[in-house]
Motif scaffolding. Structure first.
Motif, PDB file in Angstrom:
ATOM      1  N   MET A   1       0.830  -1.210   0.000  1.00  0.00           N
ATOM      2  CA  MET A   1       0.000   0.000   0.000  1.00  0.00           C
ATOM      3  C   MET A   1       0.864   1.258   0.000  1.00  0.00           C
ATOM      4  SD  MET A   1      -3.077   1.129  -0.034  1.00  0.00           S
ATOM      5  CE  MET A   1      -4.017   2.593   0.335  1.00  0.00           C
ATOM      6  N   GLU A   2       1.883   1.240   0.854  1.00  0.00           N
ATOM      7  CA  GLU A   2       2.762   2.401   0.937  1.00  0.00           C
ATOM      8  C   GLU A   2       3.516   2.607  -0.370  1.00  0.00           C
ATOM      9  OE1 GLU A   2       6.420   4.098   3.724  1.00  0.00           O
ATOM     10  OE2 GLU A   2       5.383   2.226   4.235  1.00  0.00           O
ATOM     11  N   LYS A   3       3.923   1.499  -0.986  1.00  0.00           N
ATOM     12  CA  LYS A   3       4.631   1.599  -2.259  1.00  0.00           C
ATOM     13  C   LYS A   3       3.724   2.176  -3.343  1.00  0.00           C
ATOM     14  CE  LYS A   3       7.430  -1.115  -5.469  1.00  0.00           C
ATOM     15  NZ  LYS A   3       7.960  -2.468  -5.790  1.00  0.00           N
ATOM     16  N   SER A   4       2.451   1.792  -3.310  1.00  0.00           N
ATOM     17  CA  SER A   4       1.498   2.318  -4.296  1.00  0.00           C
ATOM     18  C   SER A   4       1.313   3.821  -4.127  1.00  0.00           C
ATOM     19  CB  SER A   4       0.152   1.607  -4.150  1.00  0.00           C
ATOM     20  OG  SER A   4       0.292   0.216  -4.350  1.00  0.00           O
ATOM     21  N   LEU A   5       1.259   4.273  -2.874  1.00  0.00           N
ATOM     22  CA  LEU A   5       1.112   5.705  -2.626  1.00  0.00           C
ATOM     23  C   LEU A   5       2.340   6.476  -3.092  1.00  0.00           C
ATOM     24  CD1 LEU A   5      -0.551   5.685   0.926  1.00  0.00           C
ATOM     25  CD2 LEU A   5      -1.639   6.194  -1.268  1.00  0.00           C
ATOM     26  N   VAL A   6       3.507   5.887  -2.895  1.00  0.00           N
ATOM     27  CA  VAL A   6       4.740   6.540  -3.349  1.00  0.00           C
ATOM     28  C   VAL A   6       4.747   6.657  -4.870  1.00  0.00           C
ATOM     29  CG1 VAL A   6       7.243   6.314  -3.492  1.00  0.00           C
ATOM     30  CG2 VAL A   6       6.071   5.834  -1.337  1.00  0.00           C
ATOM     31  N   LEU A   7       4.341   5.580  -5.548  1.00  0.00           N
ATOM     32  CA  LEU A   7       4.283   5.614  -7.011  1.00  0.00           C
ATOM     33  C   LEU A   7       3.244   6.619  -7.502  1.00  0.00           C
ATOM     34  CD1 LEU A   7       4.577   1.793  -7.836  1.00  0.00           C
ATOM     35  CD2 LEU A   7       6.329   3.567  -8.125  1.00  0.00           C
ATOM     36  N   LEU A   8       2.111   6.684  -6.800  1.00  0.00           N
ATOM     37  CA  LEU A   8       1.081   7.654  -7.172  1.00  0.00           C
ATOM     38  C   LEU A   8       1.588   9.078  -6.990  1.00  0.00           C
ATOM     39  CD1 LEU A   8      -1.849   8.238  -8.015  1.00  0.00           C
ATOM     40  CD2 LEU A   8      -2.480   8.105  -5.593  1.00  0.00           C
ATOM     41  N   ASP A   9       2.279   9.319  -5.884  1.00  0.00           N
ATOM     42  CA  ASP A   9       2.842  10.645  -5.634  1.00  0.00           C
ATOM     43  C   ASP A   9       3.862  11.008  -6.707  1.00  0.00           C
ATOM     44  OD1 ASP A   9       3.339  12.946  -3.578  1.00  0.00           O
ATOM     45  OD2 ASP A   9       5.338  12.154  -4.025  1.00  0.00           O
ATOM     46  N   LEU A  10       4.682  10.044  -7.085  1.00  0.00           N
ATOM     47  CA  LEU A  10       5.681  10.284  -8.131  1.00  0.00           C
ATOM     48  C   LEU A  10       5.011  10.570  -9.467  1.00  0.00           C
ATOM     49  CD1 LEU A  10       8.641  10.330  -9.016  1.00  0.00           C
ATOM     50  CD2 LEU A  10       8.486   7.851  -9.375  1.00  0.00           C
ATOM     51  N   GLY A  11       3.949   9.812  -9.773  1.00  0.00           N
ATOM     52  CA  GLY A  11       3.248  10.027 -11.032  1.00  0.00           C
ATOM     53  C   GLY A  11       2.608  11.402 -11.105  1.00  0.00           C
ATOM     54  N   ILE A  12       2.006  11.833 -10.003  1.00  0.00           N
ATOM     55  CA  ILE A  12       1.389  13.165  -9.979  1.00  0.00           C
ATOM     56  C   ILE A  12       2.441  14.249 -10.133  1.00  0.00           C
ATOM     57  CG2 ILE A  12       0.129  14.785  -8.512  1.00  0.00           C
ATOM     58  CD1 ILE A  12      -1.351  12.395  -7.326  1.00  0.00           C
ATOM     59  N   THR A  13       3.576  14.058  -9.468  1.00  0.00           N
ATOM     60  CA  THR A  13       4.653  15.041  -9.566  1.00  0.00           C
ATOM     61  C   THR A  13       5.172  15.148 -10.993  1.00  0.00           C
ATOM     62  OG1 THR A  13       5.304  14.592  -7.276  1.00  0.00           O
ATOM     63  CG2 THR A  13       6.918  15.673  -8.687  1.00  0.00           C
ATOM     64  N   VAL A  14       5.377  14.003 -11.642  1.00  0.00           N
ATOM     65  CA  VAL A  14       5.854  14.002 -13.031  1.00  0.00           C
ATOM     66  C   VAL A  14       4.824  14.647 -13.950  1.00  0.00           C
ATOM     67  CG1 VAL A  14       6.472  12.523 -14.979  1.00  0.00           C
ATOM     68  CG2 VAL A  14       7.349  12.011 -12.695  1.00  0.00           C
ATOM     69  N   PHE A  15       3.558  14.344 -13.726  1.00  0.00           N
ATOM     70  CA  PHE A  15       2.493  14.929 -14.554  1.00  0.00           C
ATOM     71  C   PHE A  15       2.478  16.448 -14.424  1.00  0.00           C
ATOM     72  CE2 PHE A  15      -1.859  16.558 -14.747  1.00  0.00           C
ATOM     73  CZ  PHE A  15      -2.200  16.225 -16.049  1.00  0.00           C
ATOM     74  N   PHE A  16       2.555  16.943 -13.193  1.00  0.00           N
ATOM     75  CA  PHE A  16       2.558  18.386 -12.978  1.00  0.00           C
ATOM     76  C   PHE A  16       3.803  19.032 -13.587  1.00  0.00           C
ATOM     77  CE2 PHE A  16      -0.338  18.284  -8.982  1.00  0.00           C
ATOM     78  CZ  PHE A  16      -1.442  18.243  -9.812  1.00  0.00           C
ATOM     79  N   ALA A  17       4.944  18.341 -13.480  1.00  0.00           N
ATOM     80  CA  ALA A  17       6.181  18.895 -14.037  1.00  0.00           C
ATOM     81  C   ALA A  17       6.095  18.999 -15.555  1.00  0.00           C
ATOM     82  CB  ALA A  17       7.367  18.026 -13.625  1.00  0.00           C
ATOM     83  N   ILE A  18       5.589  17.956 -16.196  1.00  0.00           N
ATOM     84  CA  ILE A  18       5.442  17.990 -17.658  1.00  0.00           C
ATOM     85  C   ILE A  18       4.450  19.074 -18.069  1.00  0.00           C
ATOM     86  CG2 ILE A  18       4.643  16.668 -19.656  1.00  0.00           C
ATOM     87  CD1 ILE A  18       5.696  14.151 -18.274  1.00  0.00           C
ATOM     88  N   GLU A  19       3.376  19.192 -17.315  1.00  0.00           N
ATOM     89  CA  GLU A  19       2.345  20.182 -17.642  1.00  0.00           C
ATOM     90  C   GLU A  19       2.881  21.606 -17.540  1.00  0.00           C
ATOM     91  OE1 GLU A  19      -1.047  22.898 -16.442  1.00  0.00           O
ATOM     92  OE2 GLU A  19       0.513  22.095 -15.127  1.00  0.00           O
ATOM     93  N   ILE A  20       3.676  21.886 -16.504  1.00  0.00           N
ATOM     94  CA  ILE A  20       4.208  23.240 -16.338  1.00  0.00           C
ATOM     95  C   ILE A  20       5.253  23.544 -17.402  1.00  0.00           C
ATOM     96  CG2 ILE A  20       6.149  22.808 -14.778  1.00  0.00           C
ATOM     97  CD1 ILE A  20       3.578  25.571 -14.299  1.00  0.00           C
ATOM     98  N   VAL A  21       6.010  22.520 -17.825  1.00  0.00           N
ATOM     99  CA  VAL A  21       6.997  22.716 -18.895  1.00  0.00           C
ATOM    100  C   VAL A  21       6.296  23.018 -20.215  1.00  0.00           C
ATOM    101  CG1 VAL A  21       8.749  21.553 -20.289  1.00  0.00           C
ATOM    102  CG2 VAL A  21       8.803  21.350 -17.805  1.00  0.00           C
ATOM    103  N   ILE A  22       5.218  22.298 -20.502  1.00  0.00           N
ATOM    104  CA  ILE A  22       4.466  22.540 -21.743  1.00  0.00           C
ATOM    105  C   ILE A  22       3.877  23.946 -21.742  1.00  0.00           C
ATOM    106  CG2 ILE A  22       2.434  21.839 -23.059  1.00  0.00           C
ATOM    107  CD1 ILE A  22       2.993  18.968 -22.190  1.00  0.00           C
ATOM    108  N   ARG A  23       3.327  24.363 -20.615  1.00  0.00           N
ATOM    109  CA  ARG A  23       2.772  25.717 -20.524  1.00  0.00           C
ATOM    110  C   ARG A  23       3.854  26.771 -20.692  1.00  0.00           C
ATOM    111  NH1 ARG A  23      -0.344  25.503 -15.023  1.00  0.00           N
ATOM    112  NH2 ARG A  23      -0.068  27.750 -15.209  1.00  0.00           N
TER     113      ARG A  23
END
Length: 231
Positions: A1-23
């Protein structure tokens, strides 16, 4: 469960980073991009999310990760409009709050002079009296305070009712009115911005008063021509 949350947090961070770079790349340059306060806010949140959650920066990283949910505000136009309206209404609300403080001070001074001998704990001095009045304005057992003073001053109910009328009704409605006025302006500005982005055909645009007047004039001219032919 903890590993899944870490992966989810990483995925959200990467998504936000890509989105801000595109903008950033889609903007007309860094100056134009950072002229928008929401872009600055999003950039700070994304950079903070990229800080490793360890060492002395762990507290800062965790705080920025918590505030990351506020990115929803910048992503949803309606929420962004509400926040902008609230921020722009703060100066007006500040003047209203200043006037409220004046009323609190006046009533507090009067209350401390009249009721200090009745209940020194509630009306001992102006500052304590203002706290008591704040309690009255929130309607927290305010009748017990009023009845205590009415036992000595039967007409003291006028003091409380006039204060409640000013603070709980007049000033509260002024606060709401200030926010609603700014929200109306923000809604109109957002609508105008949306219309500017979309090329609306001339046939779909509402007729202006000048267009209506011109149409009426043409109808009158046609009526005159028809009457001349009929005659």
């Amino acid at each position: 469960m903890e590993k899944s949350l870490v992966l989810l947090d990483l995925g959200i961070t990467v998504f936000f980073a890509i989105e801000i770079v595109i903008r950033f790349l889609a903007s007309d340059g860094p100056k134009r991009f950072f002229s928008n306060g929401w872009n600055i806010f999003d950039t700070i949140i994304v950079i903070g999310s990229l800080i490793p959650a360890g060492g002395s920066a762990i507290l800062l990283a965790r705080l920025l990760r918590i505030f990351r949910v506020l990115r929803l505000v910048s992503m949803i136009p309606e929420l962004r409009m509400l926040v902008n309206a609230l921020l722009k209404a703060i100066p007006r609300m500040g003047y209203i709050a200043l006037l409220m403080f004046v009323i609190f001070y006046i009533y507090g001074a009067i209350g401390s002079m009249l009721f200090a001998n009745i209940n020194d704990f509630l009306w001992g001095d102006v500052s304590v009296a203002m706290l008591t009045l704040f309690r009255v304005s929130t309607f927290e057992s305010w009748t017990s305070v009023m009845y205590e003073t009415m036992a000595v001053y039967p007409l003291s109910w006028l003091y409380y009712l006039s204060f409640i009328f000013l603070t709980a009704f007049v000033f509260l409605n002024m606060m709401v009115g200030a926010v609603l006025d700014v929200m109306t302006q923000e809604t109109a500005a957002m609508r105008a911005e949306d219309e500017a982005k979309v090329d609306i055909p001339a046939s779909d645009k509402p007729a202006s008063a000048a267009d209506v007047a011109e149409l009426k004039q043409q109808i009158e001219e046609l009526k005159g021509l028809l009457l001349q032919k009929a005659g």
